[in-house]
Write a protein that holds these residues in place. Sequence first.
Motif, PDB file in Angstrom:
ATOM      1  N   GLU A 148     -61.430  50.965 -50.617  1.00 24.05           N
ATOM      2  CA  GLU A 148     -62.099  50.067 -49.679  1.00 24.05           C
ATOM      3  C   GLU A 148     -61.657  48.635 -49.917  1.00 24.05           C
ATOM      4  OE1 GLU A 148     -66.318  50.526 -49.896  1.00 24.05           O
ATOM      5  OE2 GLU A 148     -66.333  52.348 -48.672  1.00 24.05           O
TER       6      GLU A 148
ATOM      7  N   ILE B  67     -51.889  49.908 -38.371  1.00 25.64           N
ATOM      8  CA  ILE B  67     -53.200  50.429 -38.766  1.00 25.64           C
ATOM      9  C   ILE B  67     -53.086  51.933 -39.009  1.00 25.64           C
ATOM     10  CG2 ILE B  67     -55.545  50.932 -37.946  1.00 25.64           C
ATOM     11  CD1 ILE B  67     -55.541  48.195 -36.582  1.00 25.64           C
TER      12      ILE B  67
ATOM     13  N   LEU C 225     -50.981  52.701 -42.229  1.00 22.84           N
ATOM     14  CA  LEU C 225     -51.737  52.434 -43.450  1.00 22.84           C
ATOM     15  C   LEU C 225     -52.877  53.424 -43.646  1.00 22.84           C
ATOM     16  CD1 LEU C 225     -51.900  48.554 -43.163  1.00 22.84           C
ATOM     17  CD2 LEU C 225     -50.878  49.785 -45.068  1.00 22.84           C
TER      18      LEU C 225
ATOM     19  N   LEU D 108     -55.729  53.259 -42.019  1.00 21.32           N
ATOM     20  CA  LEU D 108     -56.841  52.316 -42.141  1.00 21.32           C
ATOM     21  C   LEU D 108     -57.997  52.724 -41.233  1.00 21.32           C
ATOM     22  CD1 LEU D 108     -57.171  49.584 -43.712  1.00 21.32           C
ATOM     23  CD2 LEU D 108     -56.588  48.445 -41.581  1.00 21.32           C
TER      24      LEU D 108
ATOM     25  N   ALA E  18     -62.840  48.028 -44.773  1.00 22.77           N
ATOM     26  CA  ALA E  18     -61.822  48.932 -44.245  1.00 22.77           C
ATOM     27  C   ALA E  18     -61.473  49.923 -45.354  1.00 22.77           C
ATOM     28  CB  ALA E  18     -60.583  48.168 -43.808  1.00 22.77           C
ATOM     29  N   THR E  19     -61.287  51.169 -44.992  1.00 21.16           N
ATOM     30  CA  THR E  19     -60.946  52.201 -45.957  1.00 21.16           C
ATOM     31  C   THR E  19     -59.496  52.607 -45.770  1.00 21.16           C
ATOM     32  OG1 THR E  19     -63.221  53.044 -45.916  1.00 21.16           O
ATOM     33  CG2 THR E  19     -61.531  54.484 -46.830  1.00 21.16           C
ATOM     34  N   LEU E  20     -58.755  52.563 -46.857  1.00 18.00           N
ATOM     35  CA  LEU E  20     -57.355  52.959 -46.861  1.00 18.00           C
ATOM     36  C   LEU E  20     -57.263  54.366 -47.411  1.00 18.00           C
ATOM     37  CD1 LEU E  20     -56.161  49.601 -48.300  1.00 18.00           C
ATOM     38  CD2 LEU E  20     -55.233  50.513 -46.183  1.00 18.00           C
TER      39      LEU E  20
END
Length: 273
Positions: free
Chosen positions: A20, A127, A130, A132, A141-143
């Motif tokens: 995150e 986005i 990644l 994302l 944002a969660t990766l």
Amino acid sequence: MFRLPVFLIVLVCAAAWAQEVPLDSCRQLQLPIVKATVDKHQTQFLLDTGAASTLLNQKSFSSTESTVITMESWNGPAAARAREVVLHDLSIGDHSLANLKLLAVDLTPVDRSCQRRIDGVLGADLIAKLGLTIDLKNRVATLEGTVRTPEARFSQLDQQRAACQEAFNRSDEKSFEQCLDPDIVLLTSKGDFHGREAVMKHFKTYFGQDPPVLVSFTSRGRHAIGGVIWIEYDMSVTVGGQVMKAHGTALYQKSGERWLMSNMNYSMAEPAR
């Protein structure tokens, strides 16, 4: 005894790899802002899932090549002069994208709306790359997973596995122990072993013999899922003059710059002569 299926372990480990990152906001445009590192410089990008392509701010990035494009984003379609810029490394959290060719345009209206310098607009293209996921309510944002190519991860793992195999073959217990995840699970025909201490106790019987016990692995298949690599392998174990064959699967989970074995299971075949 209940055993967690390999595919479920992979999913659990991959979920644990998610990271995150906090989000700021540009309230006038009602879009979140995320901090990024571009070629070792700190930057901030608007996150706009409605923009098909990522754009850079000409004030933040320079280039000599120029072309005219049509922009369609938060402000509707409009002609704009753009320059092509190459970013050698764009990082958000622990995730990186390399050698990106992007267009840089005049984002002065965006700067004014947000009352701060905006170095670019991260569009749906990056986005997605990644992995994302944007949580506006919690402003994070969660990766998901990792953006390194599977080939690069396999190469790094192969080097570390070779070093671990050499450590085992020379009975270097301390070095080999560092190849194992603290919570490793080993499943064998002789029993199940949970945790690094129990697994090392099991392997200890193979160390210090004369002649030494030698193992070698051959990968039959491998799969990268987030911060986890799942390998199907064949194994040869030489004890004295006898060679025993085995096959099985192993999971390796990323910890910093090391791949640690977190799950292993194998079954021995009849001795080969």
